[in-house]
Scaffold this active site. Structure first.
Site, PDB file in Angstrom:
ATOM      1  N   SER A  14       0.814  -1.221   0.000  1.00  0.00           N
ATOM      2  CA  SER A  14       0.000   0.000   0.000  1.00  0.00           C
ATOM      3  C   SER A  14       0.845   1.268   0.000  1.00  0.00           C
ATOM      4  O   SER A  14       0.743   2.113   0.885  1.00  0.00           O
ATOM      5  CB  SER A  14      -0.943   0.001   1.218  1.00  0.00           C
ATOM      6  OG  SER A  14      -1.923   1.016   1.088  1.00  0.00           O
ATOM      7  N   CYS A  16       3.843   5.872  -7.776  1.00  0.00           N
ATOM      8  CA  CYS A  16       4.124   6.982  -8.696  1.00  0.00           C
ATOM      9  C   CYS A  16       5.048   8.020  -8.061  1.00  0.00           C
ATOM     10  O   CYS A  16       5.565   8.901  -8.761  1.00  0.00           O
ATOM     11  CB  CYS A  16       2.820   7.641  -9.131  1.00  0.00           C
ATOM     12  SG  CYS A  16       1.753   6.534 -10.096  1.00  0.00           S
ATOM     13  N   ASN A  74      -6.980   2.785  -8.319  1.00  0.00           N
ATOM     14  CA  ASN A  74      -7.772   3.248  -7.183  1.00  0.00           C
ATOM     15  C   ASN A  74      -9.252   3.371  -7.528  1.00  0.00           C
ATOM     16  O   ASN A  74     -10.121   2.985  -6.740  1.00  0.00           O
ATOM     17  CB  ASN A  74      -7.228   4.581  -6.673  1.00  0.00           C
ATOM     18  CG  ASN A  74      -6.082   4.413  -5.708  1.00  0.00           C
ATOM     19  OD1 ASN A  74      -6.289   4.212  -4.522  1.00  0.00           O
ATOM     20  ND2 ASN A  74      -4.856   4.468  -6.207  1.00  0.00           N
TER      21      ASN A  74
END
Length: 583
Positions: A41, A45, A317
């Site tokens: 998690s 990026c 997401n």
């Protein structure tokens, strides 16, 4: 009745989003997250910015907005999700609805049962498939573990020269990370004829490449890597290409990624020819009890109508929320993408949406591209800067197919691209963009915003009023060493035109646009005219004046001198500076 058990394989972006969404909707559901890596998690990026030093502590990539570290304990105590890192999923038994897993610390294997399963297995880095790619010092940065290794390697002080193989987004980001903070002599190698292929068209990519050159990064295109060998002693490595040998202390490979779909394929799920898991709009695989999303699936491109592979954390997401909703008994769909993209390259923001002109041609559209250079806010506002915005439209239908741009005020650019992206699923035309409402205030926009102006320019081109020539055609024709009859008609003020007149002599004629009607007799009638100003606005006015006077062999240089300079085509010392945004 026992509570539903959902097992999620993969815990970087999509997996945690699915888990948290599901637990909010069905608090009694048993949710198990499995990932083979130590770190879960995290914001992948942000890796280039961690290596560059903009993000000093790797834990920032793993933290929530309220500064809690997203580890197994966080998911257990805060989210009610049982997270197991360093646990590898080996196989899926769809009949028994079990997953075979191995604890990578103990080697112990076990079967975990599921009611529903989510595949969030992400992507794998492509290999170069050349000798020497496994040598020490040849690295990639596709996950947090590899990023930490790269930064530790650089921190030893042994890296003076670096070669980045791959000229796509990650390669460009890594070039900035290595050269800007660490001062490493950095070279990018690309096997195509431009950087950021498929994202930008050539003239826009050329501007970005010129900016990188100004920042000290060498870019070599159309070069294939043949081999990587050990160095001769002064440097650890040597990269042998189709054209040259390059010494390096660090080689970073960034040649794209591929879907990680081996588990799905081995379980008999439908996988596309490019290796991505096939899903429906609810993100169900060919087994309705197994969902998939993120970098391991294909998505529908809403402009071309074809499936594509688009690995992006933002998509993962959004897809995670869709899957979580459906697992909880709701009905949510993910209809597709328009391919929006943004990246920071040194001082430039770069962004695009939809498809490029070359892709549009390949897809059978009669594509036309339009470049406009304009201030990103009111030209009189102190912080205004030039934005370079290009539209791609279909000539027959006037349908808007894509947009791309660069700007030093990157947030301003991304705002425009996002506005266009929101329109693309609805097949907008130029009329829609020309009349798109934009919130106006001088600190944020022009009264006629650049998105409206670019649509207007495209309409003028399609209607035959504006006859453009792009920067590459200008270079080919006007700067050719072979004799030709092309003349530049510079319609700016004398101070701006003087250095060009001095350099090009009779081939560069200066008649300011405001005096053109009175001096029409001075315009060469037997020559092909390239009409030019600072950004393309006054030259368009001049083009209309010339046509009214019967001089029709004239073309307007798109983006004007600003675009030529940004592309590195024209560089003159001593040129007077004029307020380009005022045209």
């Amino acid at each position: 009745m026992p509570n539903k058990r959902v097992v999620i394989i993969g815990a970087v972006a999509l997996g945690p989003k699915v888990a948290c969404r599901l637990k909010r909707l069905l608090p009694d559901a048993e949710v198990i997250l499995i990932d083979q890596e130590e770190y879960i998690s995290y914001g992948g990026c942000g890796i280039p910015y961690f290596i560059s030093g903009d993000i000093s502590d790797v834990r920032e990539l793993m933290s929530t907005s309220f500064h809690m570290i997203r580890n197994t304990e966080f998911f257990e105590k805060t989210k009610g999700v049982h997270a197991r890192n360093r646990t590898r999923a080996l196989s899926i038994n769809r009949t028994a609805k079990t997953i075979r897993v191995r604890d990578l610390l103990t080697g112990k294997e076990e079967d975990i049962s599921y009611d529903q399963l989510v595949l969030a297995t992400g992507s794998l880095p492509n290999r170069l498939c050349v000798p020497g790619e496994d040598l020490p010092g040849v690295m990639h940065v596709t996950d947090l573990k590899s990023a930490i290794a790269v930064k530790e390697y650089i921190s030893t002080g042994r890296v003076e020269k670096a070669v980045i193989i791959g000229a796509k987004a990650v390669g460009c980001e890594m070039a900035e990370a290595l050269s800007d903070l660490w001062g490493i002599d950095t070279t990018i190698l690309g096997n195509r004829d431009q950087i950021l292929p498929g994202i930008l068209d050539r003239q826009m990519a050329r501007m970005v490449q010129m900016h990188m050159k100004e920042k000290g990064v060498d870019v070599h295109l159309n070069e294939a890597v043949k081999e990587i060998t050990k160095g001769d002693g002064e440097h650890a490595l040597r990269v042998i290409t189709s054209r040259q040998n390059l010494d390096a202390d660090l080689v970073i490979t960034s040649v794209g990624v591929r879907p990680n779909s081996e588990l799905a394929r081995d379980a008999g799920l439908l996988v596309s020819p490019r290796g991505a898991i096939v899903v429906n709009r609810r993100l169900q695989t060919s087994d309705p009890d197994i969902y998939a999303g993120g970098d391991c699936i294909e998505v529908m491109h809403l402009v071309t109508g074809k499936s594509m592979f688009l690995p992006q954390g933002s998509l993962a997401n959004r897809q995670g929320r869709v899957i979580g909703t459906n697992l909880a008994g709701g009905f949510s769909t993910f209809n597709g993408v328009v391919g929006s993209f943004s990246v920071k390259v040194f001082d430039l923001g770069v962004a695009s949406t939809g498809i490029s002109a070359q892709t549009a041609l390949n897809e059978g559209f009669d594509a036309v591209q339009t470049l406009v250079v304009q201030a990103d806010r009111a030209h009189f506002y102190p912080t205004q800067d030039l934005m370079y915005l290009q539209l791609v439209v279909d000539r027959k239908t006037r349908r808007l197919l894509g947009a791309q741009g660069i700007a030093h005020n990157g947030d301003a650019l991304v705002g425009r691209i996002n506005a266009i992206a929101a329109m693309l699923p609805y097949r907008p035309t130029l009329d829609d963009l020309s009349n798109m409402e934009v919130a106006y205030s001088p600190p944020f926009a022009s009264a006629l915003d650049i998105v409206n102006a670019t649509a207007n320019t495209a309409e003028n081109i399609l209607d035959g009023y504006n006859k453009p020539v792009d920067v590459e055609e200008f270079e080919k024709c006007f700067l050719s060493e072979e004799p030709n009859d092309t003349i530049c008609l510079d319609v700016r003020g004398p101070a701006n035109a003087a250095p060009f007149v001095a350099r090009f002599g009779e081939k560069w004629v200066n008649i300011p646009q405001e005096t053109l009607n009175q001096r029409m007799s001075e315009v060469p009638k037997d020559k092909r005219l390239f009409v030019i100003c600072n950004s393309g606005v006054r030259s368009y006015e001049a083009l209309r004046q010339l046509e009214h006077a019967g001089i029709c062999e004239a073309l307007n240089v798109q983006g004007g001198v600003a675009a030529l300079k940004k592309s590195g085509i024209l560089k003159l010392n001593g040129e007077a500076q004029e307020e380009e945004g005022s045209e």
